[in-house]
Enzyme design. Structure first.
Site, PDB file in Angstrom:
ATOM      1  N   GLU A 124       0.864  -1.173   0.000  1.00 49.28           N
ATOM      2  CA  GLU A 124       0.000   0.000   0.000  1.00 49.28           C
ATOM      3  C   GLU A 124       0.905   1.228   0.000  1.00 49.28           C
ATOM      4  O   GLU A 124       1.690   1.428   0.925  1.00 49.28           O
ATOM      5  CB  GLU A 124      -0.883   0.033   1.245  1.00 49.28           C
ATOM      6  CG  GLU A 124      -1.879  -1.089   1.361  1.00 49.28           C
ATOM      7  CD  GLU A 124      -2.685  -0.999   2.652  1.00 49.28           C
ATOM      8  OE1 GLU A 124      -2.549   0.016   3.376  1.00 49.28           O
ATOM      9  OE2 GLU A 124      -3.441  -1.936   2.937  1.00 49.28           O
ATOM     10  N   ASP A 136      -4.938   8.352  10.080  1.00 50.58           N
ATOM     11  CA  ASP A 136      -3.541   8.060  10.382  1.00 50.58           C
ATOM     12  C   ASP A 136      -3.176   8.425  11.819  1.00 50.58           C
ATOM     13  O   ASP A 136      -3.540   9.487  12.326  1.00 50.58           O
ATOM     14  CB  ASP A 136      -2.619   8.821   9.430  1.00 50.58           C
ATOM     15  CG  ASP A 136      -2.860   8.461   7.980  1.00 50.58           C
ATOM     16  OD1 ASP A 136      -3.256   7.309   7.734  1.00 50.58           O
ATOM     17  OD2 ASP A 136      -2.672   9.317   7.107  1.00 50.58           O
TER      18      ASP A 136
END
EC number: 4.2.1.20
Length: 260
Positions: free
Chosen positions: A50, A61
């Site tokens: 990824e 995140d």
């Protein structure tokens, strides 16, 4: 439609427990090093990559990945560099690459143009963490047009109706969020991951890959006892930040032991 990622998952599972899927932000700590790092991951047991697109306002995140993305942006990373990085990695290793991108960045490039450039650089498709199938009309159309994988996220708070819609619209795998919150290594992968994976399987999903919180070979193996893939991000990003490509390669090789 064909799925490069689904084919790789199935091929790996025919040989061992399942695939290790590794995340890195493109452009971290700089573009050339991120390319070298992605190649090193593929050479040390990571089955699917990824490549994250650094973004200034992430919603998923955790602190390790946020810091890495901020550094990439501070060094001048621009989205068009992503496609160059993927092409360079694909020229060296035969590993499927998914772009992980917040949808706003894709919209800024133009959805059809973004999809076309994914094909041109050799990417397999995209993961869109902030996009739900109900609002993904343009991306669904473009990914069908260019035969790209598209991965949507499923969480434990989703209803069965929502999960069924995610399954119907995903191609490659369903990103199974192990725990509520942002990314980051945890001592224990949340038990809700197993429950959510079981729910996805009961609704017909054949490839549920678990991410968020996985940071050790033991956790990789534990996840692969019930899911079709284990996704690791923060542990790999931290290794690259701390010890460069060499430490990243060692970390990837160690994590990959959990797939056997």
């Amino acid at each position: 439609m064909t799925s490069t990622v689904a084919a790789r998952i199935d091929a790996v599972r025919a040989e061992r427990k399942g695939p290790l899927i590794g995340y890195l932000p493109a452009g971290f700590p700089d573009l050339d090093t991120s390319v070298e790092a992605a190649i090193a991951m593929a050479q040390n047991g990571v089955d699917i990559i990824e490549f994250g697109v650094p973004y200034s306002d992430p919603v998923m995140d955790g602190p390790v990945i946020q810091a890495a993305c901020q550094r990439a942006l501070g060094n001048g990373f621009q989205v068009p560099q992503l496609f160059d990085a993927i092409a360079r990695v694909r020229a060296e290793v035969d590993v499927p690459i998914l772009v992980m991108s917040y949808f706003n960045l894709m919209m800024q490039q133009g959805i059809d143009q973004f999809a076309a450039r994914l094909v041109d650089c050799g990417a397999a498709g995209a993961i869109t963490p902030d996009l739900i199938p109900d609002e993904a009309g343009e991306w669904l159309e473009a990914s069908d047009k260019y035969d790209l994988d598209r991965v949507f996220l499923a969480s434990s708070t989703s209803s069965d109706e929502r999960l069924a819609r995610i399954i119907a619209n995903s191609r490659g795998f369903v990103y199974t969020v192990s725990t509520l919150g942002v990314t980051g290594a945890r001592a224990d992968v949340d038990k809700s991951a197993r429950v959510l994976t079981d729910r996805l399987h009961a609704l017909g999903e054949q490839r549920a890959c678990v991410g968020i919180g996985i940071s050790t070979p033991e956790q990789v193996g534990e996840v692969l006892d019930y899911a079709e893939g284990a996704i690791v991000g923060s542990a790999l990003v931290r290794a690259l930040a701390r010890g460069g490509v060499a430490e990243l390669a060692d970390t990837a090789a160690s994590l990959a032991k959990g797939t056997h």
